[in-house]
Scaffold this motif. Sequence first.
Motif, PDB file in Angstrom:
ATOM      1  N   TRP A  67     114.862  33.161 -62.700  1.00 61.30           N
ATOM      2  CA  TRP A  67     116.240  33.611 -62.521  1.00 61.30           C
ATOM      3  C   TRP A  67     116.647  34.526 -63.674  1.00 61.30           C
ATOM      4  N   VAL A  68     116.282  34.134 -64.897  1.00 60.37           N
ATOM      5  CA  VAL A  68     116.690  34.877 -66.092  1.00 60.37           C
ATOM      6  C   VAL A  68     115.944  36.198 -66.201  1.00 60.37           C
ATOM      7  N   PHE A  69     114.668  36.210 -65.850  1.00 55.54           N
ATOM      8  CA  PHE A  69     113.870  37.426 -66.038  1.00 55.54           C
ATOM      9  C   PHE A  69     112.912  37.584 -64.864  1.00 55.54           C
ATOM     10  N   ASN A  70     113.255  38.514 -63.977  1.00 59.01           N
ATOM     11  CA  ASN A  70     112.438  38.771 -62.790  1.00 59.01           C
ATOM     12  C   ASN A  70     112.452  40.277 -62.492  1.00 59.01           C
ATOM     13  N   PRO A  71     111.995  41.096 -63.447  1.00 60.04           N
ATOM     14  CA  PRO A  71     112.173  42.554 -63.344  1.00 60.04           C
ATOM     15  C   PRO A  71     111.403  43.225 -62.219  1.00 60.04           C
ATOM     16  N   GLN A  72     110.440  42.542 -61.611  1.00 63.52           N
ATOM     17  CA  GLN A  72     109.711  43.155 -60.503  1.00 63.52           C
ATOM     18  C   GLN A  72     110.522  43.141 -59.213  1.00 63.52           C
ATOM     19  N   SER A  73     111.655  42.429 -59.220  1.00 61.66           N
ATOM     20  CA  SER A  73     112.495  42.334 -58.031  1.00 61.66           C
ATOM     21  C   SER A  73     113.680  43.282 -58.154  1.00 61.66           C
ATOM     22  N   LEU A  74     113.845  44.166 -57.178  1.00 61.17           N
ATOM     23  CA  LEU A  74     115.004  45.054 -57.160  1.00 61.17           C
ATOM     24  C   LEU A  74     116.295  44.255 -57.022  1.00 61.17           C
ATOM     25  N   ASN A  75     116.247  43.161 -56.286  1.00 62.60           N
ATOM     26  CA  ASN A  75     117.435  42.318 -56.138  1.00 62.60           C
ATOM     27  C   ASN A  75     117.899  41.764 -57.479  1.00 62.60           C
ATOM     28  N   TRP A  76     116.952  41.436 -58.351  1.00 61.17           N
ATOM     29  CA  TRP A  76     117.290  40.935 -59.687  1.00 61.17           C
ATOM     30  C   TRP A  76     118.000  42.014 -60.487  1.00 61.17           C
ATOM     31  N   TRP A  77     117.490  43.245 -60.416  1.00 64.65           N
ATOM     32  CA  TRP A  77     118.123  44.348 -61.130  1.00 64.65           C
ATOM     33  C   TRP A  77     119.534  44.601 -60.600  1.00 64.65           C
ATOM     34  N   ILE A  78     119.690  44.566 -59.293  1.00 63.12           N
ATOM     35  CA  ILE A  78     121.011  44.786 -58.702  1.00 63.12           C
ATOM     36  C   ILE A  78     121.992  43.732 -59.198  1.00 63.12           C
ATOM     37  N   PHE A  82     125.259  44.617 -61.546  1.00 59.65           N
ATOM     38  CA  PHE A  82     126.592  44.218 -61.079  1.00 59.65           C
ATOM     39  C   PHE A  82     127.262  43.290 -62.096  1.00 59.65           C
ATOM     40  N   ALA A  83     126.480  42.401 -62.707  1.00 63.56           N
ATOM     41  CA  ALA A  83     127.032  41.474 -63.691  1.00 63.56           C
ATOM     42  C   ALA A  83     127.556  42.223 -64.917  1.00 63.56           C
ATOM     43  N   ILE A  84     126.864  43.268 -65.340  1.00 67.40           N
ATOM     44  CA  ILE A  84     127.317  44.066 -66.483  1.00 67.40           C
ATOM     45  C   ILE A  84     128.648  44.739 -66.158  1.00 67.40           C
ATOM     46  N   GLY A  85     128.726  45.376 -64.992  1.00 65.29           N
ATOM     47  CA  GLY A  85     129.969  46.033 -64.599  1.00 65.29           C
ATOM     48  C   GLY A  85     131.123  45.048 -64.485  1.00 65.29           C
ATOM     49  N   SER A  86     130.868  43.898 -63.885  1.00 58.53           N
ATOM     50  CA  SER A  86     131.910  42.880 -63.732  1.00 58.53           C
ATOM     51  C   SER A  86     132.379  42.366 -65.091  1.00 58.53           C
ATOM     52  N   SER A  87     131.435  42.181 -66.013  1.00 58.60           N
ATOM     53  CA  SER A  87     131.790  41.697 -67.349  1.00 58.60           C
ATOM     54  C   SER A  87     132.690  42.687 -68.073  1.00 58.60           C
ATOM     55  N   LEU A  88     132.417  43.971 -67.924  1.00 56.28           N
ATOM     56  CA  LEU A  88     133.250  44.982 -68.571  1.00 56.28           C
ATOM     57  C   LEU A  88     134.652  45.016 -67.968  1.00 56.28           C
ATOM     58  N   THR A 124     126.048  52.277 -59.938  1.00 55.66           N
ATOM     59  CA  THR A 124     124.582  52.233 -60.002  1.00 55.66           C
ATOM     60  C   THR A 124     124.027  51.129 -59.114  1.00 55.66           C
ATOM     61  N   ALA A 125     124.577  49.923 -59.249  1.00 57.55           N
ATOM     62  CA  ALA A 125     124.086  48.797 -58.451  1.00 57.55           C
ATOM     63  C   ALA A 125     124.394  48.991 -56.970  1.00 57.55           C
ATOM     64  N   ALA A 126     125.560  49.561 -56.675  1.00 56.93           N
ATOM     65  CA  ALA A 126     125.920  49.802 -55.273  1.00 56.93           C
ATOM     66  C   ALA A 126     124.967  50.804 -54.635  1.00 56.93           C
ATOM     67  N   TRP A 127     124.575  51.848 -55.393  1.00 56.74           N
ATOM     68  CA  TRP A 127     123.629  52.803 -54.822  1.00 56.74           C
ATOM     69  C   TRP A 127     122.255  52.153 -54.623  1.00 56.74           C
ATOM     70  N   LEU A 128     121.827  51.317 -55.558  1.00 60.62           N
ATOM     71  CA  LEU A 128     120.540  50.643 -55.397  1.00 60.62           C
ATOM     72  C   LEU A 128     120.543  49.778 -54.134  1.00 60.62           C
ATOM     73  N   GLN A 129     121.679  49.119 -53.844  1.00 55.28           N
ATOM     74  CA  GLN A 129     121.774  48.330 -52.610  1.00 55.28           C
ATOM     75  C   GLN A 129     121.732  49.224 -51.381  1.00 55.28           C
ATOM     76  N   LEU A 130     122.399  50.374 -51.459  1.00 53.43           N
ATOM     77  CA  LEU A 130     122.394  51.303 -50.329  1.00 53.43           C
ATOM     78  C   LEU A 130     120.995  51.868 -50.111  1.00 53.43           C
ATOM     79  N   PHE A 131     120.328  52.218 -51.189  1.00 49.14           N
ATOM     80  CA  PHE A 131     118.949  52.710 -51.109  1.00 49.14           C
ATOM     81  C   PHE A 131     118.044  51.648 -50.491  1.00 49.14           C
ATOM     82  N   GLN A 132     118.227  50.421 -50.893  1.00 44.93           N
ATOM     83  CA  GLN A 132     117.441  49.309 -50.364  1.00 44.93           C
ATOM     84  C   GLN A 132     117.683  49.134 -48.873  1.00 44.93           C
ATOM     85  N   ALA A 133     118.958  49.202 -48.465  1.00 39.01           N
ATOM     86  CA  ALA A 133     119.292  49.041 -47.049  1.00 39.01           C
ATOM     87  C   ALA A 133     118.785  50.198 -46.213  1.00 39.01           C
ATOM     88  N   ALA A 134     118.824  51.408 -46.773  1.00 37.73           N
ATOM     89  CA  ALA A 134     118.372  52.591 -46.042  1.00 37.73           C
ATOM     90  C   ALA A 134     116.867  52.559 -45.790  1.00 37.73           C
TER      91      ALA A 134
END
Length: 297
Positions: A67-78, A82-88, A124-134
């Motif tokens: 959960w803490v570190f899973n960089p091979q997963s695009l979902n983890w990056w998204i 999103f967590a960084i943006g929400s925190s700000l 950034t995260a929203a585009w990654l989700q859109l790219f993933q869905a596309a």
Amino acid sequence: MTSIQINDGGDAISPADDSVCVAAAGAWPFVSRRVYKLAGEVESIWTSRQHRKSLGPRRAASSLATWVFNPQSLNWWIGCIFAIGSSLFAAGSLLTLMPELAKASGLEANINAIFFAGSIPFTTAAWLQLFQAANAGRSSNQSRKLFGWRPHDVGWLSCALQFAGTILFNFNTFDGMIPGLNWFQSDLAVWTPNILGSLLFFASGYLAWIETCHAHWSFQPREIAWWIVAINLLGCISFLLSAFWGISLPTTPEDWPTTSVAFTLAGAICFLVGALLMLPEAEQSTSEPANAGVTTA
């Protein structure tokens, strides 16, 4: 398990000659769940969210380290972005509601910049989700689409509306840094993109909700995806209420700005929790997009 592919129109199709779709479900006019009957009376279930996010069957055991570190997963990056943006956004809201803290931290003059900085990870995260869905269901040898066009696919449409909303938030938060705006200029440059972006966020959150629930209402507390979309929808509602009370008028009631920021804080906390819940969900990520979203019953 058989593989379920998606055509460019977003409709699920089964390549297996011996498989038949025996049931379909979803909130009208979308279909977000299909049951296929295979040879030998075996059933496979395809769901839109799992397919869109390339998620396989849920694992019996989960790992906190993953959960803490899973960089091979695009979902983890998204989820992380999103967590960084929400925190700000949460930090900017707290500093606005607590001016003494803002003054003591030396950030009193930079609060609007914090909101703008938070809007960048959101986009950034929203585009990654859109790219993933596309590109859901595409094999590695097929060309990738930056945005795609699947308006009949509830998952893609949710991601597209969310991405458009984040773009408006970029304008909203950037214009908020312009000094000396009168009430009309503020409404035009700051409030208008804010209310439009919030409406798009609400529409996106509702589409993600019905994609996961396969209905206009469902209660699935054992499913992590249900919690993600439910909490995010609450965040969208909070942002919409924040925008409503954020309008500038020649005689704006004194408590409206505070109410607006309070709802922004509530929405940011919801989005932060939803983003963090995406991290354990990312454990289901698979490198086989053709098979993602399909489970054998």
